[in-house]
Every structure is written in C-alpha cells, then in structure tokens.
Scaffold this motif. Structure first.
Motif, PDB file in Angstrom:
ATOM      1  N   VAL A  13      31.909  18.004  30.462  1.00  0.00           N
ATOM      2  CA  VAL A  13      30.627  18.677  30.648  1.00  0.00           C
ATOM      3  C   VAL A  13      29.613  17.790  31.362  1.00  0.00           C
ATOM      4  O   VAL A  13      29.763  16.576  31.433  1.00  0.00           O
ATOM      5  CB  VAL A  13      30.053  19.144  29.289  1.00  0.00           C
ATOM      6  CG1 VAL A  13      30.971  20.153  28.642  1.00  0.00           C
ATOM      7  CG2 VAL A  13      29.807  17.980  28.357  1.00  0.00           C
ATOM      8  N   ASP A  14      28.550  18.428  31.891  1.00  0.00           N
ATOM      9  CA  ASP A  14      27.461  17.709  32.551  1.00  0.00           C
ATOM     10  C   ASP A  14      26.440  17.170  31.556  1.00  0.00           C
ATOM     11  O   ASP A  14      25.721  16.225  31.854  1.00  0.00           O
ATOM     12  CB  ASP A  14      26.741  18.627  33.547  1.00  0.00           C
ATOM     13  CG  ASP A  14      27.612  18.966  34.744  1.00  0.00           C
ATOM     14  OD1 ASP A  14      28.485  18.140  35.092  1.00  0.00           O
ATOM     15  OD2 ASP A  14      27.421  20.047  35.324  1.00  0.00           O
ATOM     16  N   PHE A  15      26.356  17.793  30.381  1.00  0.00           N
ATOM     17  CA  PHE A  15      25.386  17.388  29.362  1.00  0.00           C
ATOM     18  C   PHE A  15      26.118  17.018  28.068  1.00  0.00           C
ATOM     19  O   PHE A  15      26.110  17.786  27.096  1.00  0.00           O
ATOM     20  CB  PHE A  15      24.389  18.526  29.093  1.00  0.00           C
ATOM     21  CG  PHE A  15      23.609  18.931  30.305  1.00  0.00           C
ATOM     22  CD1 PHE A  15      22.522  18.186  30.723  1.00  0.00           C
ATOM     23  CD2 PHE A  15      23.977  20.053  31.043  1.00  0.00           C
ATOM     24  CE1 PHE A  15      21.805  18.561  31.860  1.00  0.00           C
ATOM     25  CE2 PHE A  15      23.266  20.428  32.165  1.00  0.00           C
ATOM     26  CZ  PHE A  15      22.177  19.674  32.583  1.00  0.00           C
ATOM     27  N   THR A  39      24.908  25.922  30.445  1.00  0.00           N
ATOM     28  CA  THR A  39      25.441  25.740  31.799  1.00  0.00           C
ATOM     29  C   THR A  39      26.849  25.150  31.794  1.00  0.00           C
ATOM     30  O   THR A  39      27.542  25.219  32.805  1.00  0.00           O
ATOM     31  CB  THR A  39      24.514  24.840  32.633  1.00  0.00           C
ATOM     32  OG1 THR A  39      24.400  23.566  32.002  1.00  0.00           O
ATOM     33  CG2 THR A  39      23.143  25.458  32.789  1.00  0.00           C
ATOM     34  N   ASP A  40      27.278  24.575  30.675  1.00  0.00           N
ATOM     35  CA  ASP A  40      28.611  23.964  30.589  1.00  0.00           C
ATOM     36  C   ASP A  40      29.665  24.892  29.999  1.00  0.00           C
ATOM     37  O   ASP A  40      30.833  24.502  29.888  1.00  0.00           O
ATOM     38  CB  ASP A  40      28.544  22.689  29.736  1.00  0.00           C
ATOM     39  CG  ASP A  40      27.806  21.564  30.429  1.00  0.00           C
ATOM     40  OD1 ASP A  40      27.865  21.501  31.666  1.00  0.00           O
ATOM     41  OD2 ASP A  40      27.179  20.746  29.727  1.00  0.00           O
ATOM     42  N   ILE A  74      34.062  28.590  20.146  1.00  0.00           N
ATOM     43  CA  ILE A  74      33.222  27.985  21.162  1.00  0.00           C
ATOM     44  C   ILE A  74      31.988  28.864  21.346  1.00  0.00           C
ATOM     45  O   ILE A  74      32.107  30.063  21.575  1.00  0.00           O
ATOM     46  CB  ILE A  74      33.969  27.829  22.500  1.00  0.00           C
ATOM     47  CG1 ILE A  74      35.214  26.968  22.296  1.00  0.00           C
ATOM     48  CG2 ILE A  74      33.067  27.243  23.557  1.00  0.00           C
ATOM     49  CD1 ILE A  74      36.156  26.919  23.471  1.00  0.00           C
ATOM     50  N   GLY A  75      30.805  28.250  21.243  1.00  0.00           N
ATOM     51  CA  GLY A  75      29.566  28.994  21.383  1.00  0.00           C
ATOM     52  C   GLY A  75      28.500  28.157  22.061  1.00  0.00           C
ATOM     53  O   GLY A  75      28.718  27.004  22.405  1.00  0.00           O
ATOM     54  N   GLU A  76      27.331  28.748  22.247  1.00  0.00           N
ATOM     55  CA  GLU A  76      26.226  28.049  22.891  1.00  0.00           C
ATOM     56  C   GLU A  76      25.455  27.249  21.890  1.00  0.00           C
ATOM     57  O   GLU A  76      25.214  27.601  20.803  1.00  0.00           O
ATOM     58  CB  GLU A  76      25.291  29.048  23.564  1.00  0.00           C
ATOM     59  CG  GLU A  76      25.940  29.759  24.712  1.00  0.00           C
ATOM     60  CD  GLU A  76      25.008  30.766  25.351  1.00  0.00           C
ATOM     61  OE1 GLU A  76      23.807  30.741  25.065  1.00  0.00           O
ATOM     62  OE2 GLU A  76      25.499  31.571  26.139  1.00  0.00           O
TER      63      GLU A  76
END
Length: 76
Positions: A13-15, A39-40, A74-76
C-alpha cells in the motif's frame, strides 16, 4: 497472526500507517478485520481479487493448526 497480516499488506500500500488489523474471537472462530486507506483498497484486493485471495490463503494455511475457524475480512 495479526503481525503476519500487517507484514504482508504494508509493502503493498501507499499509506502503510493506515493499515490496522482488528481481532474478534468467538468460541468457534477468529475474525481478522483488515482496515486500509480508501485509496489502497484496489491494491489490497487486486485484479479479480487475486491479491486478497493470496493473502487469505497464507493466513488460513498458517492458522490451520488452531482449533478455530479463521476468517479475514477487508474493509476501509
């Protein structure tokens, strides 16, 4: 197991600071809720869910020695 999930997901991921794993345990099951930055989500799920399926395969194989059923959401 929580550390294993974080070790797999953070490089994808980016974050990475937004990666969190929450654990819920019942009598017959353990549920890991993976939370990532909005966003990931695409990177963690992958094309046609291939990355998510691979992560679940590793987690389920590692947890197969336990007496409880393991789930990864998997969630936000």
């Amino acid at each position: 197991m929580k550390e294993l999930i974080e070790t797999i997901v953070k490089p994808l991921v980016d974050f990475p600071e937004d990666v969190h794993v929450f654990v819920t345990e019942d009598d017959s099951r353990i549920t890991y809720l993976l939370s990532v930055n909005k966003t990931d989500m695409g990177k963690v799920i992958g094309k046609q869910g291939r990355v998510a399926k691979a992560i679940r395969t590793v987690v389920y194989a590692t947890g197969s020695s336990q007496q409880k059923k393991i789930f990864l959401e998997i969630g936000e």
